[in-house]
Write a protein that holds these residues in place. Structure first.
Motif, PDB file in Angstrom:
ATOM      1  N   THR A 224      -2.342  -2.594   6.223  1.00  0.00           N
ATOM      2  CA  THR A 224      -2.206  -4.054   6.262  1.00  0.00           C
ATOM      3  C   THR A 224      -2.063  -4.686   4.881  1.00  0.00           C
ATOM      4  N   GLU A 225      -2.409  -3.969   3.839  1.00  0.00           N
ATOM      5  CA  GLU A 225      -2.237  -4.491   2.476  1.00  0.00           C
ATOM      6  C   GLU A 225      -0.925  -4.031   1.844  1.00  0.00           C
ATOM      7  N   GLY A 226      -0.095  -3.388   2.642  1.00  0.00           N
ATOM      8  CA  GLY A 226       1.153  -2.862   2.108  1.00  0.00           C
ATOM      9  C   GLY A 226       0.999  -1.410   1.701  1.00  0.00           C
ATOM     10  N   THR A 227       2.122  -0.743   1.466  1.00  0.00           N
ATOM     11  CA  THR A 227       2.115   0.666   1.082  1.00  0.00           C
ATOM     12  C   THR A 227       3.068   0.887  -0.088  1.00  0.00           C
ATOM     13  N   PRO A 321       3.188  -6.231   6.544  1.00  0.00           N
ATOM     14  CA  PRO A 321       2.029  -5.338   6.511  1.00  0.00           C
ATOM     15  C   PRO A 321       0.847  -5.820   7.336  1.00  0.00           C
ATOM     16  N   GLU A 322       0.590  -7.126   7.295  1.00  0.00           N
ATOM     17  CA  GLU A 322      -0.578  -7.649   7.988  1.00  0.00           C
ATOM     18  C   GLU A 322      -0.483  -7.493   9.509  1.00  0.00           C
ATOM     19  N   THR A 325      -2.171  -3.909  12.289  1.00  0.00           N
ATOM     20  CA  THR A 325      -3.619  -3.748  12.322  1.00  0.00           C
ATOM     21  C   THR A 325      -3.997  -2.423  12.976  1.00  0.00           C
TER      22      THR A 325
END
Length: 402
Positions: A224-227, A321-322, A325
């Motif tokens: 969720t915070e990006g990759t 990203p968010e 979940t």
């Protein structure tokens, strides 16, 4: 955002399309059917089959474009995996589990690691989620690993191995190059999937650089915070939930197996006659018509669910990203369970018991598929996580219960 320093490399066939690569898989099905017994005896698919897969571009489907891959995405990969399993369950399983973890590498690792791991273009990396072995620092920021990791499907032609080891009470994911491990000759004695190349991998002081490790367990990754992959490649699919896509890949292979059983049953419908009067072809008999129709409907529903799940996965990636979940990841994973259940019901409940004794003799196509699908029930993803843990985790996530 990760700085880009690697000059893009063109894939071997820049104009190749997803439909063309799926058509190549479809064209290989008859040969895979004919070579099933040979594949079981060898315990993995033949070297010339491996070479054909490489020429067809199968090992580059998920590799990012900048590293010489096709970056066709999850849908194309699932279609190819399902098609190969339709021809030979063991081959489909070995290919899928050897290639699927390309997505995890392209999602979770930074540019330095990816440029090293994808340097050869073709990428085959079996993985296990069960931690094993031991790790000690090498004094240079990396690790020396010792131990044995079992059930490494895809090991015979692997370029790398992805595993887990516990360090100071916490899991560490690692990717080990081929020259740092050896494959054990310990596969083929199971009930089914005898040709899936699911050998053990052993390491005796194998060296893994620090940039090829992550302090995570693959089944518990939060995105969720990006990759790193989403930032590096600008492709949302390199930012999706690894858990759901891994399990959907497993279900795609199981569904392909069941479709192969339906193919074999259809041939029997056309060529065999009934054993009770009135004597007709099975295709003309109302009972066989019912059994075929029942199984066909189940598999059509399973394929529809699979297709929709893949589309949901891709749309969730694209939403940002968010959006991905843990609840979303696990909910998508549960669809894979239902796909596999429908596929099994079609084979075990309709096709296998009515195919006839001669069709389930040792080495017959339906008999082999039944064995192979039976063996998938012992896979930890189906037998443990999806059967029980996923339901509880989904409910806890939904209701905010820690």
């Amino acid at each position: 955002m990760t700085a880009v320093t690697h000059a893009p490399v063109a894939p071997p066939e820049p104009g190749l399309t997803p439909d063309e690569i799926v058509a190549r898989a479809e064209a290989m099905v008859p040969a895979l059917v004919e070579r099933q017994a040979e594949t079981e005896r060898r315990t993995y698919y033949a070297p010339d089959t491996h070479e054909a897969f490489a020429r067809a571009g199968f090992y580059r489907i998920l590799v990012p474009r900048r590293f010489g891959g096709y970056e066709f995405g999850v849908e194309t990969f699932m279609r190819v995996s399902m098609t190969l399993a339709r021809g030979c369950p063991s081959t489909g399983w070995m290919y899928s589990f050897g290639s699927a973890h390309t997505l995890a590498v392209a999602t979770l690792f930074g540019e330095r690691a990816q440029s090293e791991l994808f340097a050869c273009g073709d990428f085959i990396c079996p993985a296990t989620v069960a931690p094993g072995g031991s790790a000690r620092p090498d004094g240079e920021g990396g690790w020396l690993l010792d131990g044995t990791w079992s059930y490494c499907s895809g090991a015979p032609y692997a370029t790398h191995f992805m595993g887990h080891v516990v360090v100071d009470g916490a899991p560490m994911l690692f990717v080990a190059p081929r020259d740092q491990w050896r494959r054990l000759d310990d596969w083929g004695g199971q009930l089914g999937l005898k040709g899936s190349g699911s050998h053990s991998i052993a390491m005796d002081g194998g060296r893994v650089p620090g940039h090829l490790t992550l302090p995570i367990h693959l089944s518990q990754v939060a995105v969720t915070e990006g990759t790193p992959g989403r930032a590096l490649h600008g492709n949302p699919e390199y930012g999706g939930g690894p858990l759901s896509v891994m399990l959907l890949g497993s279900a795609a292979v199981v569904l392909g197996m069941a479709q192969g059983a339906l193919d074999a049953y259809e041939e029997l419908m056309r060529t065999r006659t009934t054993i009770f009067p009135p004597f007709t072809t099975r295709a003309e008999d109302p009972d066989y018509q019912f059994w075929y129709g029942e199984a066909s409907g189940m598999l059509a529903a399973a394929e529809a669910a699979m297709t929709n799940a893949i589309q949901q996965w891709s749309r969730t990636c694209a939403a940002g990203p968010e959006a991905f979940t843990r609840e979303r990841d696990v909910r998508l994973a549960t669809i894979s369970r239902e796909v596999a259940r429908l596929a099994w019901r079609a084979v075990e409940g309709c096709l296998f018991p009515t195919a006839g004794s001669s069709a389930v003799r040792d080495g017959q196509r339906i008999e082999r598929i039944w064995r192979d699908m039976s063996t998938t029930h012992s896979h930890a993803g189906f037998a443990i996580f999806l059967a029980a843990l996923a339901n509880r985790e989904l409910s806890r996530a939904r209701f905010g219960i820690a």
